[in-house]
Design an enzyme around this catalytic site. Structure first.
Site, mmCIF file in Angstrom:
data_model
loop_
_atom_site.group_PDB
_atom_site.id
_atom_site.type_symbol
_atom_site.label_atom_id
_atom_site.label_comp_id
_atom_site.label_asym_id
_atom_site.label_seq_id
_atom_site.Cartn_x
_atom_site.Cartn_y
_atom_site.Cartn_z
ATOM 1 N N LYS A 80 16.066 -5.703 -41.532
ATOM 2 C CA LYS A 80 15.595 -7.081 -41.383
ATOM 3 C C LYS A 80 14.540 -7.386 -42.444
ATOM 4 C CE LYS A 80 13.606 -10.260 -37.961
ATOM 5 N NZ LYS A 80 13.102 -10.399 -36.572
ATOM 6 N N SER A 156 15.181 -13.621 -33.636
ATOM 7 C CA SER A 156 15.088 -13.815 -35.070
ATOM 8 C C SER A 156 15.778 -12.722 -35.886
ATOM 9 C CB SER A 156 13.610 -13.887 -35.490
ATOM 10 O OG SER A 156 12.942 -12.662 -35.215
ATOM 11 N N SER A 180 13.531 -11.357 -29.930
ATOM 12 C CA SER A 180 14.219 -11.435 -31.219
ATOM 13 C C SER A 180 15.133 -10.279 -31.547
ATOM 14 C CB SER A 180 13.189 -11.593 -32.345
ATOM 15 O OG SER A 180 12.599 -12.868 -32.304
#
Length: 480
Positions: A80, A156, A180
């Protein structure tokens, strides 16, 4: 080639050990899968094949020399784009970050992966500064669901979650300050763990403070346990990290479902006492509760007995958004997601007493759940009350609220408490979208959460089912 993109990390490691195939062969197959699938879903915002293959060749050489490194040598991992990687920039979906300023720095998770010989596949998308439960940003655009590209991945950690079901990587890193990891795991049909706060070292500190956790996104619970063995290694830069306990999570998930569930007392709550559910979600999670009971767990339908903590969560989370923007001026804010700017500016008006009142409510919720878990080892809930909705939106169409936490009521309470929470796939809706169940455990009892998740996945595996885009990509690879 087709088989490589289907393999779990555990299977890849066995193949390397047996010299059935090499890290370079696997990495080349995954990079081809990325080139086929990523244009559809936009999971990766950075792919550097030359650097990735350099890592793979180093791993291959270590296997040839009989000296593989650590627990993950040669296993590719998607990262990420909030984790600092020394060789690649980290821009967090924002035009306000100078990419060059982030080079040469390494997050604890990346340092641990490097000690264990991983192969970095690239950086995956996030909403700007990871501020919301869907994934789009001003730099990279919209990330789309692997099961239906018209739908959202959630967020996210949406890019990481989109990558794994499509075989673009067996393991991925995510972060979770309000759901997330678990939100996109639920929407995209994979395993996602928010570890206990402090269990996985994280640096630099998140602007969302002690709400934020780093953790794994994987295709199987077994792979999740493997990655946890790496990510939980000590790193002195995280002042909130707990002392290392050297728990072998792989060992914790070994055994048959009945053995893994033996003696567990599980509370099942389909609504937490205040959530309205999609009917298909309720049916799938209730069926999962019945299955766990049939395998020997003691399952009781009972709510944990707290009111919706949305207000204190909002103060703390959006206060974190204001914190993230505190040094960003008006000119740069014009380049940002306007909704992030709006919530940050509103939160900046909160008083110190508003913040401390939210802290008080948070502490009361922590106490409530600590007492609840004196009786119950685990709390079982849906991961989300709905399935994935239209991509590019913060909330579903015709929704009663404009902000994302309004449709994530099962995730953010456990960021407030710091408890471990695991999302595992438990079914599909009639229109083919994944449904997830959430298992929440006592603080620092991540092993029990993983045990129960493994028992469920062994008894009701959905791991053979992949999105249509995966199958099309693999077929194209075979032709090539």
């Amino acid at each position: 080639m087709n088989e490589f993109v289907r393999m779990t990390a555990v299977e890849l490691l066995q193949g390397y050990k047996d010299k059935t195939f090499s890290p370079v062969e696997v990495t080349q197959a995954l990079l081809r899968q990325i080139s086929r699938c990523n244009p559809v879903v936009n999971a990766f915002n950075l792919v550097d094949e030359e650097t990735t293959l350099e890592y793979a060749r180093g791993s291959e050489q270590r296997y040839q020399d009989g000296s593989p490194r650590g627990l993950l040598d040669g296993v590719p991992v998607a990262i990420k784009d909030v984790f600092l990687t020394p060789m690649w920039p980290t821009i967090k979906g924002s035009k306000t970050i100078d990419p060059a300023s982030t080079l040469g720095k390494e997050a604890p998770a990346i340092a641990a992966l490097n000690r264990h010989g991983y192969v970095p596949l690239g950086k995956t998308t996030t909403p700007e500064f990871g501020w919301k439960g869907v994934t789009d940003n001003p730099v990279d655009g919209v990330t789309r669901n692997p099961w239906n590209p018209d739908k959202t991945t959630g967020g996210s950690s949406g890019g990481s979650a989109a990558a794994v079901p499509l075989g673009m990587g067996p393991l991925a890193l995510g972060t979770d300050a309000g759901g997330s990891i678990r939100i996109p795991a639920g929407f995209c049909g994979l395993v996602g763990l928010k570890p206990s706060f402090g269990e996985v070292p994280h640096w630099p500190s998140s602007p969302f403070g002690t709400l934020a956790h780093a953790g794994p996104l994987t295709w199987t619970v077994s792979d999740c346990a493997l990655l946890m063995n790496v990510l939980t290694e000590a790193d002195s830069r995280d002042i909130n990290a707990i002392p290392r306990r050297n728990i072998d999570y792989r060992e914790a998930v070994k055994g048959e479902p009945q053995d893994l569930l033996k003696g567990l007392h599980i509370a099942y709550s389909g609504s937490l006492g205040y959530v309205q559910l999609d009917r298909e979600v309720e049916e799938s999670v209730r069926a999962a509760a019945h299955l766990l009971q049939s395998l020997g767990a003691e399952v009781t339908e009972v709510a944990p007995g707290f009111d919706d903590p949305l207000a204190p969560f909002g103060h703390l989370f959006y206060g974190g958004a204001a914190n993230a923007l505190r040094n960003i001026g008006k000119r740069q804010r014009a380049l940002m997601d306007p909704q992030l700017v709006a919530v940050a500016e509103k939160a900046s008006q909160l008083s110190m007493l508003d913040y401390l009142a939210a802290v008080n409510e948070r502490m009361a919720l922590c106490e409530r759940m600590a007492n609840f878990h004196r009786k119950y080892d685990l709390l079982l809930t849906p991961t989300l009350p709905i399935t994935a909705f239209k991509a590019g939106r913060e909330v579903p169409e015709d929704w009663s609220s404009t902000r994302w936490p309004s449709w994530t009521p099962f995730t953010y309470p456990f960021n407030l408490t710091g408890q471990p929470a695991l999302s595992v796939p438990c079914g599909f809706s009639s229109d083919g979208l994944p449904i997830g169940l959430q298992l929440v455990g006592r603080r620092f009892d991540d092993a029990t959460v993983l045990r129960a998740g493994q028992a469920y996945q062994l008894a009701a595996p959905l791991t053979d089912k992949r999105p249509a885009l995966f199958t099309a990509g693999a077929a194209e690879g075979e032709k090539a």
